[in-house]
Enzyme design. Structure first.
Site, mmCIF file in Angstrom:
data_model
loop_
_atom_site.group_PDB
_atom_site.id
_atom_site.type_symbol
_atom_site.label_atom_id
_atom_site.label_comp_id
_atom_site.label_asym_id
_atom_site.label_seq_id
_atom_site.Cartn_x
_atom_site.Cartn_y
_atom_site.Cartn_z
ATOM 1 N N ASP A 177 20.441 52.916 24.985
ATOM 2 C CA ASP A 177 19.371 52.375 25.815
ATOM 3 C C ASP A 177 18.292 53.464 25.925
ATOM 4 O O ASP A 177 18.441 54.572 25.413
ATOM 5 C CB ASP A 177 19.907 51.927 27.184
ATOM 6 C CG ASP A 177 18.942 50.943 27.864
ATOM 7 O OD1 ASP A 177 17.780 50.825 27.420
ATOM 8 O OD2 ASP A 177 19.333 50.295 28.855
HETATM 9 C C1 BGC Z 1 16.422 48.660 29.443
HETATM 10 C C2 BGC Z 1 16.889 47.789 28.310
HETATM 11 C C3 BGC Z 1 15.748 47.515 27.360
HETATM 12 C C4 BGC Z 1 15.182 48.841 26.886
HETATM 13 C C5 BGC Z 1 14.048 48.697 25.889
HETATM 14 C C6 BGC Z 1 15.655 49.877 28.966
HETATM 15 O O1 BGC Z 1 15.062 50.566 30.004
HETATM 16 O O2 BGC Z 1 17.539 49.072 30.198
HETATM 17 O O3 BGC Z 1 17.408 46.587 28.817
HETATM 18 O O4 BGC Z 1 16.177 46.744 26.291
HETATM 19 O O5 BGC Z 1 14.697 49.555 28.012
HETATM 20 O O6 BGC Z 1 12.912 48.232 26.485
#
Ligand code: BGC
Length: 763
Positions: free
Chosen positions: A300
């Protein structure tokens, strides 16, 4: 079967499933053999679009130097995100064309572009936005999940974007968590069924050869993310190993086995375990080895960095990269710097990351690109997608099916010609209906959804504008970035307007937010709304609460005074019209709660609590008792009609683990005067077990439609192992003894006559 070469790469011996296809493996091996170390480490890094240019939204321009630095010098193979807000499909085509041209010119390998296309194409203007997944969970209709994903895939490809960070299949076990609404609810089976349907919708029928109308998924956030002890985003959970395997792993396991091409990892840790991003057991053993899953494990946002800045398990970035990649991470969402490329190169040269692990990670990424057809078709033409933006009627139908009627003492449906006061902070807001991941990350962009109706606008259209008055009373303060800031207006004027009306529709709940900014410390509904609801109680007029928001804010002291309560969650762009259709009785409610709506801030519980959490008083010196109270339980929801359950049957009164199947039937009759859909849920309770059994568990569900007076017989088929649980040694067990089976108010008992302990981790 996986090729021998791939078996060696993934190091999973005989425990593989047959996932890949020979043509893909041949192409992957050929490309890999021609790659330099620089090419390889570049594939493992994903960078944010904003690093490649300047400007917001339509003003965004790519920067030549930045493109060269990231794609040519560092050979980065993946990009994510938008220029801070949605742009048109045509603009996406230009951005993707420039990026693909540059990347392919370097080493022939196309870029993997990913976006948070969560409930439709979040970041594309004019696209179809569906209800959020919490509504889809409430519908108990997996076809809605499949279809929303399929439309999203089509509209995403219309922009040449082949990869969505969706579906989100975390079990939402702690109601204060700010990401409840991104998921399908608190139950493993519900998330599994919906997740499987969404994967099929996004990826199509053949995940090895995804066509030009489908895209790759990233399941997220592997796993246990929805159970933070503190209720705050990205903080640790405290989940036992048995529960981790039995409940939290279940949707991931099923979707990985169904061919989900990638999985994003939980940003935090489970207490007692290494953080997920460096957890070899969960990442490599459970997923890659035990399941033979050959997809891509992506971090993530900045979570390798978080291993040394937040989780404190590495001293610096290099060590963080080493432990993450060796634990099983393949693709690193950086997102702002390319230095991971150099550090990965050093780690491989120093032998800290083996060449086999490097090649495994890169093969997985190449495999995903081949499976997506990116080498042959890195770009699509917008003209080939004439249906882009034309799916609002499906989004509206989906919204109607995902809104729950929780209380109705005759106030609904609202009759023709009634004078309606619409009040509350969500009465006239598109932002509130859509929630986060809508045109912007936080969903604060009403300018993009002006063609749609708010609740007030939809009610005015339905009942005639002369019959519908808007007086918010409480408003969100849109001049600040704080989504919770509210302004309390002239409540006395709302009371006066209520007195001049026949009925009040109070649109309460939350404003939009996303992720950590959505953290709260008090689950009660906001102060301003409490003031408004209190004032409305004293008007003597029927009051309908329409709750619009991402999580269940406590409203206990107002429930008794409400004449009707509707939980609309986040129904999306067509949510206003859906609410008007349901409140007017043009359509019937058919949704049920996908999570437990709590009654009090210190009484958070899930439906599968332990028997000891609900017991009547045992008189004696201490009068022991416990109360698993909830305002509205999981699986609860009303309709304008009534359903009667009868004749629950089982194929046998007793069974053994070897019994091939257990069949149950139940008759469901529409005993009211209007047609309606009913989600029929089958629960089981293991009455005695070697570790405290769950009070009950959802084992199957289906949704039927019944005309007035009509009866249907619903049949469910389970395997005995569906009733097993995971014991303290991590092994699945089906223990002898009685099981209570329940559908509606019908209950019967069946008995398992033998105990079986299963040898494999995945049954
Ligand atoms: C979130 C994810 C997301 C990623 C990309 C993160 O901060 O937890 O759910 O897919 O960002 O935007």
């Amino acid at each position: 079967m996986l090729s021998a070469g791939v078996l060696a790469l993934v190091g999973c011996g005989t425990k593989t499933s047959s996932m890949s296809s020979p043509d893909i493996e041949k192409a992957v091996a050929k490309t890999l053999s021609g790659m330099s170390l620089e090419d390889k480490v570049g594939q493992m890094v994903q960078i944010n679009l904003t690093v490649l240019g300047k400007g917001t939204g339509a003003d965004f321009v790519l920067d030549e130097d930045a493109l060269n630095k990231v794609l040519v010098d560092s050979r980065v193979g993946s990009i994510l995100n938008c220029p801070d807000e949605a742009v048109s499909p045509q603009r996406w085509q230009e951005i993707l064309a420039a990026i693909q041209e540059r990347a392919i010119g370097v080493n022939g390998i196309p870029v993997l572009y990913g976006l948070d296309h969560i409930h439709g194409c979040t970041y594309v203007t004019g696209s179809t936005l569906f209800p959020q997944d919490v509504n889809v969970g409430a519908s108990f209709n997996p076809e809605l999940a499949r279809r929303a994903a399929e439309v999203t895939a089509y509209e995403s490809r219309a922009c040449s974007v082949p990869y969505a960070f969706s579906p989100t299949i975390d079990l939402t076990r702690i109601q204060t968590w700010p990401r409840i609404w991104e998921n399908f609810g608190e139950d493993p089976l519900l998330n599994t069924r919906m997740g499987l349907a969404a994967v099929a919708g996004y990826q199509g029928e053949d995940y090895n050869h995804i066509d030009q109308n489908h895209i790759a998924v990233s399941l997220k956030h592997y796993m246990g993310y929805g159970g933070p002890v503190s209720g705050k985003d990205r903080t640790p959970s405290s989940i036992t190993k048995p529960d981790m395997r039995e409940k939290y792993f279940a949707p991931y396991k099923a979707c990985a086995q169904a061919g989900a091409l990638s999985i994003m990892v939980n940003s935090s840790a489970n207490l007692g375990d290494a953080p997920f991003h460096c957890n070899h057991e969960y990442l490599t053993e459970w997923l890659k080895e035990d399941l033979g899953w050959d997809g891509v494990l992506i971090t993530d946002w900045a979570d390798v960095n978080n291993l040394y800045t937040r989780e404190m398990v590495a001293k610096d970035k290099k060590e963080a990269l080493k432990i993450a990649v060796n634990a099983g991470i393949d693709l690193i969402m950086e997102p702002y710097a390319v230095d991971a490329c150099d550090l990965l190169k050093e780690l491989v040269e120093e032998g800290e990351i083996s060449k086999a692990r490097l090649d495994d990670a890169v093969s997985r990424i190449l495999r995903m690109k081949y499976r997506l057809g990116l080498f042959e078709n890195p770009l699509q033409k917008f003209e080939d997608y004439p249906l882009f933006g034309s799916f609002d009627s499906e989004s509206l139908a989906s919204a109607k099916e995902g809104i729950v009627l929780l209380k109705n003492e005759g106030a609904l449906p609202i009759k023709e010609g009634k004078k309606i006061l619409v009040c509350g902070p969500n009465a006239n807001s598109m932002r509130a209906l859509n929630g986060g991941w809508s045109y912007t990350w936080q969903g604060n962009a009403d300018k993009f959804s002006q063609d749609y109706n708010t609740v007030y606008e939809a009610l005015a259209k339905r009942f005639g504008s002369s019959n519908v008055v808007l007086n918010n009373g409480v408003k969100w303060d849109e001049t600040t970035a704080d989504w919770q800031a509210e302004t309390i207006g002239n409540i006395a004027s709302v009371v006066a307007a209520a007195k001049a009306s026949d009925i009040v529709v109070a649109c309460i709940g939350e404003n939009s937010y996303c992720e950590t900014p959505g953290n709260i410390s008090d689950l009660s509904i906001s102060k301003g709304q409490q003031e408004l609801l209190k004032a409305l109680e004293n008007t003597g007029k029927p009051v309908v609460f329409v709750i619009i928001g991402g999580r269940p804010r406590i409203i206990n002291s107002f429930v008794e005074g409400a004449d009707a309560i509707v939980d609309a969650f986040l129904p999306g762009n067509n949510g206003g019209d859906a609410i008007a259709a349901l409140l007017s009785g043009d359509d019937n409610f058919s949704a049920k709660m996908p999570y437990t709506y709590p009654k009090a801030v210190n009484s958070l519980i899930n439906y599968d609590y332990k028997p000891s959490q609900q017991s009547s008083t045992m008189s004696g010196a201490y009068n022991y008792s416990a109360d698993a109270s909830s305002e509205f339980p999981f699986g609860y929801g009303l309709s304008y009609t009534t359903f009667e359950y009868s004749n629950l049957t089982a194929s046998a009164e007793s069974f053994t683990p070897a019994t091939s199947e257990l069949k149950f039937t139940v008759d469901v009759k529409n005993t009211g005067s209007v047609a309606g859909k009913e989600a029929v849920l089958l629960f089981s309770s293991d009455l005695v077990a070697s570790i405290n059994p769950d009070n009950r568990r959802l084992r199957d569900f289906t949704k039927i439609e019944l005309q007035p007076g009509e009866t249907k017989t619903v049949e469910f088929t389970l395997k005995p192992s569906d009733l097993a649980f995971v014991g303290t040694d991590g092994k699945w067990r089906l223990e002898e003894g009685d099981f209570r089976i329940q559908a509606g108010d019908q209950v019967l008992m069946i008995n398992c006559t033998e105990t079986k302990i299963y040898d494999t981790p995945n049954i």
